[in-house]
Design a protein around this motif. Sequence first.
Motif, PDB file in Angstrom:
ATOM      1  N   VAL A  28       2.104  -2.046   3.766  1.00  0.00           N
ATOM      2  CA  VAL A  28       2.608  -2.563   5.031  1.00  0.00           C
ATOM      3  C   VAL A  28       2.006  -3.953   5.196  1.00  0.00           C
ATOM      4  CG1 VAL A  28       2.599  -2.297   7.543  1.00  0.00           C
ATOM      5  CG2 VAL A  28       2.824  -0.275   6.089  1.00  0.00           C
ATOM      6  N   LEU A  29       2.884  -4.947   5.373  1.00  0.00           N
ATOM      7  CA  LEU A  29       2.462  -6.338   5.552  1.00  0.00           C
ATOM      8  C   LEU A  29       2.745  -6.736   6.988  1.00  0.00           C
ATOM      9  CD1 LEU A  29       3.579  -5.906   2.509  1.00  0.00           C
ATOM     10  CD2 LEU A  29       3.350  -8.357   2.367  1.00  0.00           C
ATOM     11  N   LEU A  30       1.741  -7.301   7.651  1.00  0.00           N
ATOM     12  CA  LEU A  30       1.850  -7.709   9.049  1.00  0.00           C
ATOM     13  C   LEU A  30       1.462  -9.172   9.196  1.00  0.00           C
ATOM     14  CD1 LEU A  30      -0.065  -4.614  10.445  1.00  0.00           C
ATOM     15  CD2 LEU A  30       2.418  -4.912  10.435  1.00  0.00           C
ATOM     16  N   SER A  31       2.333  -9.944   9.862  1.00  0.00           N
ATOM     17  CA  SER A  31       2.038 -11.346  10.125  1.00  0.00           C
ATOM     18  C   SER A  31       2.706 -11.725  11.435  1.00  0.00           C
ATOM     19  CB  SER A  31       2.546 -12.234   8.989  1.00  0.00           C
ATOM     20  OG  SER A  31       2.228 -13.583   9.247  1.00  0.00           O
ATOM     21  N   GLY A  32       1.886 -11.924  12.464  1.00  0.00           N
ATOM     22  CA  GLY A  32       2.450 -12.210  13.783  1.00  0.00           C
ATOM     23  C   GLY A  32       3.394 -11.090  14.173  1.00  0.00           C
ATOM     24  N   PRO A  33       4.628 -11.448  14.578  1.00  0.00           N
ATOM     25  CA  PRO A  33       5.580 -10.405  14.978  1.00  0.00           C
ATOM     26  C   PRO A  33       6.295  -9.744  13.788  1.00  0.00           C
ATOM     27  CG  PRO A  33       6.590 -12.549  15.232  1.00  0.00           C
ATOM     28  CD  PRO A  33       5.162 -12.794  14.790  1.00  0.00           C
TER      29      PRO A  33
ATOM     30  N   VAL B  15      -2.141 -12.972   7.023  1.00  0.00           N
ATOM     31  CA  VAL B  15      -1.400 -11.738   6.806  1.00  0.00           C
ATOM     32  C   VAL B  15      -2.401 -10.591   6.714  1.00  0.00           C
ATOM     33  CG1 VAL B  15       0.177 -10.513   5.253  1.00  0.00           C
ATOM     34  CG2 VAL B  15       0.385 -12.979   5.525  1.00  0.00           C
ATOM     35  N   ILE B  16      -2.040  -9.488   7.333  1.00  0.00           N
ATOM     36  CA  ILE B  16      -2.812  -8.255   7.211  1.00  0.00           C
ATOM     37  C   ILE B  16      -1.982  -7.314   6.346  1.00  0.00           C
ATOM     38  CG2 ILE B  16      -3.736  -6.248   8.419  1.00  0.00           C
ATOM     39  CD1 ILE B  16      -4.204  -8.141  10.830  1.00  0.00           C
ATOM     40  N   ILE B  17      -2.618  -6.743   5.336  1.00  0.00           N
ATOM     41  CA  ILE B  17      -1.929  -5.836   4.425  1.00  0.00           C
ATOM     42  C   ILE B  17      -2.690  -4.513   4.372  1.00  0.00           C
ATOM     43  CG2 ILE B  17      -1.273  -5.401   2.024  1.00  0.00           C
ATOM     44  CD1 ILE B  17      -1.010  -8.432   1.642  1.00  0.00           C
ATOM     45  N   TYR B  18      -1.933  -3.434   4.472  1.00  0.00           N
ATOM     46  CA  TYR B  18      -2.469  -2.098   4.231  1.00  0.00           C
ATOM     47  C   TYR B  18      -1.783  -1.560   2.991  1.00  0.00           C
ATOM     48  CZ  TYR B  18      -4.602  -2.051   8.831  1.00  0.00           C
ATOM     49  OH  TYR B  18      -5.387  -2.339   9.917  1.00  0.00           O
ATOM     50  N   THR B  19      -2.536  -0.911   2.102  1.00  0.00           N
ATOM     51  CA  THR B  19      -1.949  -0.369   0.879  1.00  0.00           C
ATOM     52  C   THR B  19      -2.435   1.055   0.651  1.00  0.00           C
ATOM     53  OG1 THR B  19      -3.736  -1.144  -0.567  1.00  0.00           O
ATOM     54  CG2 THR B  19      -1.896  -2.657  -0.206  1.00  0.00           C
ATOM     55  N   ASP B  20      -1.645   1.807  -0.113  1.00  0.00           N
ATOM     56  CA  ASP B  20      -2.067   3.146  -0.506  1.00  0.00           C
ATOM     57  C   ASP B  20      -1.280   3.570  -1.733  1.00  0.00           C
ATOM     58  OD1 ASP B  20      -3.616   5.438  -0.369  1.00  0.00           O
ATOM     59  OD2 ASP B  20      -2.351   6.436   1.110  1.00  0.00           O
ATOM     60  N   GLY B  21      -1.883   4.442  -2.496  1.00  0.00           N
ATOM     61  CA  GLY B  21      -1.235   5.055  -3.641  1.00  0.00           C
ATOM     62  C   GLY B  21      -1.394   6.555  -3.541  1.00  0.00           C
ATOM     63  N   ALA B  22      -0.454   7.266  -4.157  1.00  0.00           N
ATOM     64  CA  ALA B  22      -0.499   8.726  -4.143  1.00  0.00           C
ATOM     65  C   ALA B  22       0.007   9.229  -5.485  1.00  0.00           C
ATOM     66  CB  ALA B  22       0.356   9.271  -3.006  1.00  0.00           C
TER      67      ALA B  22
ATOM     68  N   LEU C 144      -6.799  -7.468   3.219  1.00  0.00           N
ATOM     69  CA  LEU C 144      -6.162  -6.340   2.556  1.00  0.00           C
ATOM     70  C   LEU C 144      -7.027  -5.102   2.744  1.00  0.00           C
ATOM     71  CD1 LEU C 144      -4.200  -6.316  -0.704  1.00  0.00           C
ATOM     72  CD2 LEU C 144      -5.822  -4.468  -0.242  1.00  0.00           C
ATOM     73  N   TYR C 145      -6.430  -4.099   3.383  1.00  0.00           N
ATOM     74  CA  TYR C 145      -7.113  -2.840   3.684  1.00  0.00           C
ATOM     75  C   TYR C 145      -6.615  -1.751   2.744  1.00  0.00           C
ATOM     76  CZ  TYR C 145      -8.513  -4.932   8.135  1.00  0.00           C
ATOM     77  OH  TYR C 145      -9.053  -5.739   9.101  1.00  0.00           O
ATOM     78  N   SER C 146      -7.547  -0.998   2.180  1.00  0.00           N
ATOM     79  CA  SER C 146      -7.207   0.125   1.308  1.00  0.00           C
ATOM     80  C   SER C 146      -8.231   1.231   1.522  1.00  0.00           C
ATOM     81  CB  SER C 146      -7.227  -0.319  -0.152  1.00  0.00           C
ATOM     82  OG  SER C 146      -7.071   0.791  -1.011  1.00  0.00           O
ATOM     83  N   ASP C 147      -7.792   2.471   1.309  1.00  0.00           N
ATOM     84  CA  ASP C 147      -8.742   3.583   1.359  1.00  0.00           C
ATOM     85  C   ASP C 147      -9.308   3.884  -0.027  1.00  0.00           C
ATOM     86  OD1 ASP C 147      -6.667   4.927   0.074  1.00  0.00           O
ATOM     87  OD2 ASP C 147      -6.226   6.251   1.766  1.00  0.00           O
ATOM     88  N   SER C 148      -8.966   3.050  -1.004  1.00  0.00           N
ATOM     89  CA  SER C 148      -9.419   3.247  -2.382  1.00  0.00           C
ATOM     90  C   SER C 148     -10.739   2.528  -2.644  1.00  0.00           C
ATOM     91  CB  SER C 148      -8.360   2.724  -3.360  1.00  0.00           C
ATOM     92  OG  SER C 148      -8.880   2.678  -4.671  1.00  0.00           O
ATOM     93  N   ALA C 149     -11.805   3.297  -2.803  1.00  0.00           N
ATOM     94  CA  ALA C 149     -13.102   2.697  -3.157  1.00  0.00           C
ATOM     95  C   ALA C 149     -12.997   2.017  -4.519  1.00  0.00           C
ATOM     96  CB  ALA C 149     -14.189   3.769  -3.171  1.00  0.00           C
ATOM     97  N   TYR C 150     -12.205   2.577  -5.422  1.00  0.00           N
ATOM     98  CA  TYR C 150     -11.982   2.006  -6.751  1.00  0.00           C
ATOM     99  C   TYR C 150     -11.484   0.569  -6.638  1.00  0.00           C
ATOM    100  CZ  TYR C 150      -9.692   1.850 -11.435  1.00  0.00           C
ATOM    101  OH  TYR C 150      -9.274   1.526 -12.709  1.00  0.00           O
ATOM    102  N   LEU C 151     -10.495   0.348  -5.797  1.00  0.00           N
ATOM    103  CA  LEU C 151      -9.928  -0.991  -5.608  1.00  0.00           C
ATOM    104  C   LEU C 151     -10.898  -1.916  -4.881  1.00  0.00           C
ATOM    105  CD1 LEU C 151      -7.649  -3.116  -5.506  1.00  0.00           C
ATOM    106  CD2 LEU C 151      -6.766  -1.906  -3.498  1.00  0.00           C
ATOM    107  N   ILE C 152     -11.380  -1.487  -3.741  1.00  0.00           N
ATOM    108  CA  ILE C 152     -12.207  -2.363  -2.902  1.00  0.00           C
ATOM    109  C   ILE C 152     -13.539  -2.686  -3.578  1.00  0.00           C
ATOM    110  CG2 ILE C 152     -13.370  -2.586  -0.675  1.00  0.00           C
ATOM    111  CD1 ILE C 152     -10.217  -2.745  -0.616  1.00  0.00           C
TER     112      ILE C 152
END
Length: 147
Positions: A24-29, A4-11, A66-74
């Motif tokens: 956003v969770l992506l797995s195959g189709p 599974v590929i996951i993208y996350t974000d908070g605002a 799991l992809y995030s733009d948060s340096a805090y998380l990663i």
Amino acid sequence: MREVIIYTDGACSGNPGPGGWAAVLLSGPHRKELSGFDPHTTNNRMELQAAIEALRALKYPCKVKLYSDSAYLINAFRQNWLATWQRNGWVNSKKEPVENQDLWQALLEAARPHQVEWLKVQGHADNVENNRCDELARAAIAAGTKG
């Protein structure tokens, strides 16, 4: 193991203020979009909540990117901050209690059944899925503050 590929974000509108999270969770189709609102929070809490909710949504143990733009998380995972905090009784290098400990512990629990690779993505750039998460998180704030 399913992949599974996951993208996350908070605002957050103000920091603290009303906040939104999205994944956003992506797995195959398959594609699944999740989002939520908190009336009084911080941006960092929403970044963590997005990852927690995404991992909790998985029904089986998975191999996750799991992809995030948060340096805090990663960085907490990639630079072993979490391991150090746990070893030190949830106290940071300044000998102060770790902020958002409740969410860090929930995130560790949510990640436990999975093999998670924590990946940093540039925020507000050309990554379609990261931008979609940002859009969903901001929409959650707008919807939450209207209702």
